[in-house]
Enzyme design. Sequence first.
Site, PDB file in Angstrom:
ATOM      1  N   GLU A 184      15.358 -15.871 -15.530  1.00 40.36           N
ATOM      2  CA  GLU A 184      14.986 -14.448 -15.469  1.00 40.36           C
ATOM      3  C   GLU A 184      14.342 -14.011 -16.776  1.00 40.36           C
ATOM      4  O   GLU A 184      13.363 -13.271 -16.781  1.00 40.36           O
ATOM      5  CB  GLU A 184      16.214 -13.597 -15.141  1.00 40.36           C
ATOM      6  CG  GLU A 184      16.027 -12.097 -15.263  1.00 40.36           C
ATOM      7  CD  GLU A 184      14.942 -11.520 -14.342  1.00 40.36           C
ATOM      8  OE1 GLU A 184      14.441 -12.248 -13.464  1.00 40.36           O
ATOM      9  OE2 GLU A 184      14.575 -10.355 -14.530  1.00 40.36           O
TER      10      GLU A 184
ATOM     11  N   HIS B   3      15.873 -34.809 -20.508  1.00 35.71           N
ATOM     12  CA  HIS B   3      15.187 -35.522 -19.410  1.00 35.71           C
ATOM     13  C   HIS B   3      13.701 -35.178 -19.373  1.00 35.71           C
ATOM     14  O   HIS B   3      13.061 -35.328 -18.339  1.00 35.71           O
ATOM     15  CB  HIS B   3      15.869 -35.160 -18.088  1.00 35.71           C
ATOM     16  CG  HIS B   3      17.308 -35.545 -18.050  1.00 35.71           C
ATOM     17  ND1 HIS B   3      17.740 -36.851 -17.926  1.00 35.71           N
ATOM     18  CD2 HIS B   3      18.425 -34.789 -18.205  1.00 35.71           C
ATOM     19  CE1 HIS B   3      19.059 -36.885 -17.977  1.00 35.71           C
ATOM     20  NE2 HIS B   3      19.508 -35.641 -18.140  1.00 35.71           N
TER      21      HIS B   3
ATOM     22  N   ARG C  19       3.598   1.532  -6.826  1.00 32.62           N
ATOM     23  CA  ARG C  19       3.643   0.391  -5.896  1.00 32.62           C
ATOM     24  C   ARG C  19       2.541  -0.619  -6.202  1.00 32.62           C
ATOM     25  O   ARG C  19       2.544  -1.719  -5.668  1.00 32.62           O
ATOM     26  CB  ARG C  19       3.496   0.890  -4.450  1.00 32.62           C
ATOM     27  CG  ARG C  19       4.657   1.728  -3.950  1.00 32.62           C
ATOM     28  CD  ARG C  19       4.304   2.405  -2.642  1.00 32.62           C
ATOM     29  NE  ARG C  19       4.248   1.473  -1.552  1.00 32.62           N
ATOM     30  CZ  ARG C  19       5.258   1.255  -0.693  1.00 32.62           C
ATOM     31  NH1 ARG C  19       6.384   1.910  -0.855  1.00 32.62           N
ATOM     32  NH2 ARG C  19       5.166   0.390   0.282  1.00 32.62           N
TER      33      ARG C  19
ATOM     34  N   GLU D 278       5.831 -11.778 -16.775  1.00 34.02           N
ATOM     35  CA  GLU D 278       5.393 -10.554 -16.086  1.00 34.02           C
ATOM     36  C   GLU D 278       4.866  -9.519 -17.059  1.00 34.02           C
ATOM     37  O   GLU D 278       3.887  -8.823 -16.763  1.00 34.02           O
ATOM     38  CB  GLU D 278       6.599  -9.908 -15.398  1.00 34.02           C
ATOM     39  CG  GLU D 278       7.090 -10.511 -14.151  1.00 34.02           C
ATOM     40  CD  GLU D 278       8.109  -9.595 -13.506  1.00 34.02           C
ATOM     41  OE1 GLU D 278       7.743  -8.889 -12.561  1.00 34.02           O
ATOM     42  OE2 GLU D 278       9.269  -9.593 -13.960  1.00 34.02           O
TER      43      GLU D 278
ATOM     44  N   LYS E  51      10.585 -12.376 -16.999  1.00 33.37           N
ATOM     45  CA  LYS E  51      10.295 -11.079 -17.635  1.00 33.37           C
ATOM     46  C   LYS E  51       9.151 -11.210 -18.627  1.00 33.37           C
ATOM     47  O   LYS E  51       8.249 -10.371 -18.690  1.00 33.37           O
ATOM     48  CB  LYS E  51      11.559 -10.562 -18.325  1.00 33.37           C
ATOM     49  CG  LYS E  51      12.560  -9.977 -17.345  1.00 33.37           C
ATOM     50  CD  LYS E  51      12.044  -8.655 -16.820  1.00 33.37           C
ATOM     51  CE  LYS E  51      12.460  -8.242 -15.429  1.00 33.37           C
ATOM     52  NZ  LYS E  51      12.192  -9.141 -14.337  1.00 33.37           N
TER      53      LYS E  51
ATOM     54  N   LYS F 198       4.996  -3.522  -7.107  1.00 36.39           N
ATOM     55  CA  LYS F 198       6.454  -3.349  -7.084  1.00 36.39           C
ATOM     56  C   LYS F 198       7.067  -3.955  -5.825  1.00 36.39           C
ATOM     57  O   LYS F 198       8.169  -4.459  -5.852  1.00 36.39           O
ATOM     58  CB  LYS F 198       6.802  -1.856  -7.149  1.00 36.39           C
ATOM     59  CG  LYS F 198       8.300  -1.577  -7.206  1.00 36.39           C
ATOM     60  CD  LYS F 198       8.947  -2.220  -8.411  1.00 36.39           C
ATOM     61  CE  LYS F 198      10.437  -2.077  -8.440  1.00 36.39           C
ATOM     62  NZ  LYS F 198      11.061  -2.901  -9.516  1.00 36.39           N
TER      63      LYS F 198
ATOM     64  N   TRP G 121      -3.656  -2.185  -1.587  1.00 37.87           N
ATOM     65  CA  TRP G 121      -3.490  -3.459  -2.300  1.00 37.87           C
ATOM     66  C   TRP G 121      -4.256  -4.476  -1.463  1.00 37.87           C
ATOM     67  O   TRP G 121      -3.825  -4.800  -0.344  1.00 37.87           O
ATOM     68  CB  TRP G 121      -2.028  -3.816  -2.419  1.00 37.87           C
ATOM     69  CG  TRP G 121      -1.788  -5.166  -3.007  1.00 37.87           C
ATOM     70  CD1 TRP G 121      -1.624  -6.348  -2.331  1.00 37.87           C
ATOM     71  CD2 TRP G 121      -1.712  -5.509  -4.390  1.00 37.87           C
ATOM     72  NE1 TRP G 121      -1.446  -7.385  -3.202  1.00 37.87           N
ATOM     73  CE2 TRP G 121      -1.495  -6.903  -4.469  1.00 37.87           C
ATOM     74  CE3 TRP G 121      -1.809  -4.780  -5.558  1.00 37.87           C
ATOM     75  CZ2 TRP G 121      -1.373  -7.565  -5.677  1.00 37.87           C
ATOM     76  CZ3 TRP G 121      -1.669  -5.453  -6.761  1.00 37.87           C
ATOM     77  CH2 TRP G 121      -1.458  -6.829  -6.816  1.00 37.87           C
TER      78      TRP G 121
ATOM     79  N   ASN H 201      -1.029  -0.150   6.264  1.00 38.78           N
ATOM     80  CA  ASN H 201      -0.351  -1.027   5.309  1.00 38.78           C
ATOM     81  C   ASN H 201       0.120  -2.236   6.103  1.00 38.78           C
ATOM     82  O   ASN H 201       0.679  -2.098   7.184  1.00 38.78           O
ATOM     83  CB  ASN H 201       0.863  -0.300   4.699  1.00 38.78           C
ATOM     84  CG  ASN H 201       1.607  -1.175   3.699  1.00 38.78           C
ATOM     85  OD1 ASN H 201       1.046  -2.155   3.199  1.00 38.78           O
ATOM     86  ND2 ASN H 201       2.853  -0.863   3.425  1.00 38.78           N
ATOM     87  N   GLY H 202      -0.147  -3.460   5.588  1.00 37.61           N
ATOM     88  CA  GLY H 202       0.316  -4.670   6.272  1.00 37.61           C
ATOM     89  C   GLY H 202      -0.866  -5.574   6.599  1.00 37.61           C
ATOM     90  O   GLY H 202      -1.937  -5.456   6.014  1.00 37.61           O
TER      91      GLY H 202
ATOM     92  N   CYS I 226       0.847  -1.191   0.000  1.00 44.20           N
ATOM     93  CA  CYS I 226       0.000   0.000   0.000  1.00 44.20           C
ATOM     94  C   CYS I 226       0.880   1.238   0.000  1.00 44.20           C
ATOM     95  O   CYS I 226       2.006   1.219   0.452  1.00 44.20           O
ATOM     96  CB  CYS I 226      -0.877  -0.007   1.236  1.00 44.20           C
ATOM     97  SG  CYS I 226      -1.890  -1.479   1.326  1.00 44.20           S
TER      98      CYS I 226
HETATM   99  C1  AGP Z   1      10.768  -9.024 -10.759  1.00 46.63           C
HETATM  100  O1  AGP Z   1      10.653  -8.396 -12.034  1.00 46.63           O
HETATM  101  C2  AGP Z   1       9.530  -8.874  -9.922  1.00 46.63           C
HETATM  102  N1  AGP Z   1       9.137  -7.523  -9.789  1.00 46.63           N
HETATM  103  C3  AGP Z   1       9.638  -9.646  -8.616  1.00 46.63           C
HETATM  104  O2  AGP Z   1      10.009 -10.985  -8.896  1.00 46.63           O
HETATM  105  C4  AGP Z   1      10.649  -9.077  -7.589  1.00 46.63           C
HETATM  106  O3  AGP Z   1      11.961  -9.295  -8.058  1.00 46.63           O
HETATM  107  C5  AGP Z   1      10.462  -9.830  -6.267  1.00 46.63           C
HETATM  108  O4  AGP Z   1       9.143  -9.599  -5.815  1.00 46.63           O
HETATM  109  C6  AGP Z   1      11.449  -9.388  -5.175  1.00 46.63           C
HETATM  110  O5  AGP Z   1      11.265  -8.010  -4.907  1.00 46.63           O
HETATM  111  P1  AGP Z   1      12.407  -7.267  -4.041  1.00 46.63           P
HETATM  112  O6  AGP Z   1      13.671  -7.341  -4.841  1.00 46.63           O
HETATM  113  O7  AGP Z   1      11.902  -5.871  -3.854  1.00 46.63           O
HETATM  114  O8  AGP Z   1      12.528  -8.010  -2.738  1.00 46.63           O
END
Ligand code: AGP
Length: 619
Positions: free
Chosen positions: A488, A511, A30, A495, A492, A614, A78, A105-106, A2
């Site tokens: 990775e 395998h 965020r 995402e 990407k 984020k 959120w 938040n939390g 949040c």
């Molecule tokens: C990666 O593109 C994502 N946004 C996600 O996997 C992110 O790396 C992960 O949530 C960890 O976030 P942080 O590095 O802020 O801990």
Amino acid sequence: MCGIVGYVGPVEDGTALEVVMEGLTRLEYRGYDSAGVALVAGDRVETRKRAGKLENLRRELDEHPLPVSRTGIGHTRWATHGGPTDTNAHPHRGGTDGKLALIHNGIIENFHALKSELIADNVAFASETDTEVVAHLLAAAYTTTPDLTEAMRAVVARLDGAFTLLAVHADQPGVVVGARRNSPLVVGLGDGENYLGSDVAAFIGHTRAALELAQDQIVTITPDTVTVVDFDGTPAQGKAYEVTWDAAAAEKGGYATFMEKEINDQPHAVRDTLFGRTDTDGRLTLDELRIPEEKLREIDRITIVACGTAAYAGMVAKYAIERWTRIPVEVSLAHEFRYCDPIVDEQTLVVSISQSGETMDTLMAVKHARELGALTISICNTHGSTIPRESDAVLYTHAGPEIAVASTKAFLAQITASYILGLYLAQLRGGTFADDVRAVLEELAEIPDKIQTVLDRMGRVKEIAGFMADSRAVLFLGRHVGFPVALEGALKLKELAYIHAEGFAAGELKHGPIALIEPGQPVFVVVPSPSSEHGLHGKIVSNIQEIRARGARTIVIAEDGDHDVVPFSDEVIRVPATAPLLAPLLTVVPLQVFALWLSTAKGLDVDQPRNLAKSVTVE
Ligand code: AGP
């Protein structure tokens, strides 16, 4: 996840709504699904809140304007407890006199029991949220102790879980009270006005003077004062610091999206993370860790805890740190670490990697590691965030603010910082590799320019993305340090383009996964340097032949001068030659760029992909 903003200004000013809405706008990155504000106006607190994007709240404010005020709080939510609806949006009112509002938040883990208690006292609830429980508790506490700070202290003593709370009360105009446990809250220091925010973006447009709060603290701001106490009432001091990036840094710098800007920022991110960490003799100096060298020499096991892209940075780091230090390195997904009965003791170094420093899974893993006696070091990109505060030491990356949800420059900075830490341990501990540290640092110093060379070659990758926009599944292969790069690259694409994508260790193909290969199936292959040991290069060339023979469309990332791959590649994307262990800093870039342009070609929201935030500040 949040976004939180609080503001108190000079009485003649009355700009609380504008300041709070500007802060919420800067916190949009965020990720959120509803928003709201509360202002102290006369003998009431007035609130407006709406599900959806900030635009919906702005429309509500146009239709039902709020009175002028100098005291306000704002929230982008959120959803955790209760769906993203107008009623569940924050702020939440406490009591029935319309004098108190709260944002949060939390997650309050014991909210069910507290809610039952309040219902037994005939308290009526409007929402399904855990937050509203806290608002009613606070209103009740205020009735007993008509002081918002003291009432907050009484309430937080009853809460389990992670929270940042902000509250205002009509009987105390010009006051905002905040509390934090395991969740971010920073103070912005103004002249005759003060700010609170879940991160500095909330007030960066007004001040760069900030105050970091520690765990379990309550802060009370007025236009001219900032008072901090521990939950037990002991007076405390926040830690003052200057926010080094300005509002402009959070803009797009001329690019269409934050992600494109941040991909192109990567040479700076790596260069700035390396900067200032060697002495005039070229030796690494990490005084910032403030850990006695003998303590680091005693380490006999390293565990890296992280999530998502940060975990893949950890996987790259494993190969390098083990090679340079001969210390066993395990990479554990943070959300698994706590529950796998980890083998951790005083000789274990637990390294957390986190861009935001607020990822709850990673934070909880760090706290668990400390309970088990481990030494903890955080690799983090966000000053003043929670994970560094909960660690014994922090090695900051200097990638600057990463606004796009999909992590790019932070990933390269995390790998760079991990290399620095591994080299530093090797340097401290002596052994066969200690003399080679300088050579690796010299190779690392060349990486920013090599990244720029890769960026200058990305025109063809953009074209490939354009004509692959209709792909339904894309595979990624790599070996050794190229394996986490493949993972990775797949992440990407998932995402950003919402396409099924999967990364494999190339040796795993026979395998099972090779059954996925059919005519036209796009496969990216991250090829190790021809100078790699153990015949890795030849093995992956064989892998490319195997999939090409079955009709795969092979897009190969290979070093300049590597001609062995050409006969089996539909596309060859070249990267400059570099030391095999450093190659991920170059080979991941085309995969980032591919995902960026494929998402763009599909007309998707590159900076704020669906369902994602984020910073994942809930478990
Ligand atoms: C990666 O593109 C994502 N946004 C996600 O996997 C992110 O790396 C992960 O949530 C960890 O976030 P942080 O590095 O802020 O801990």
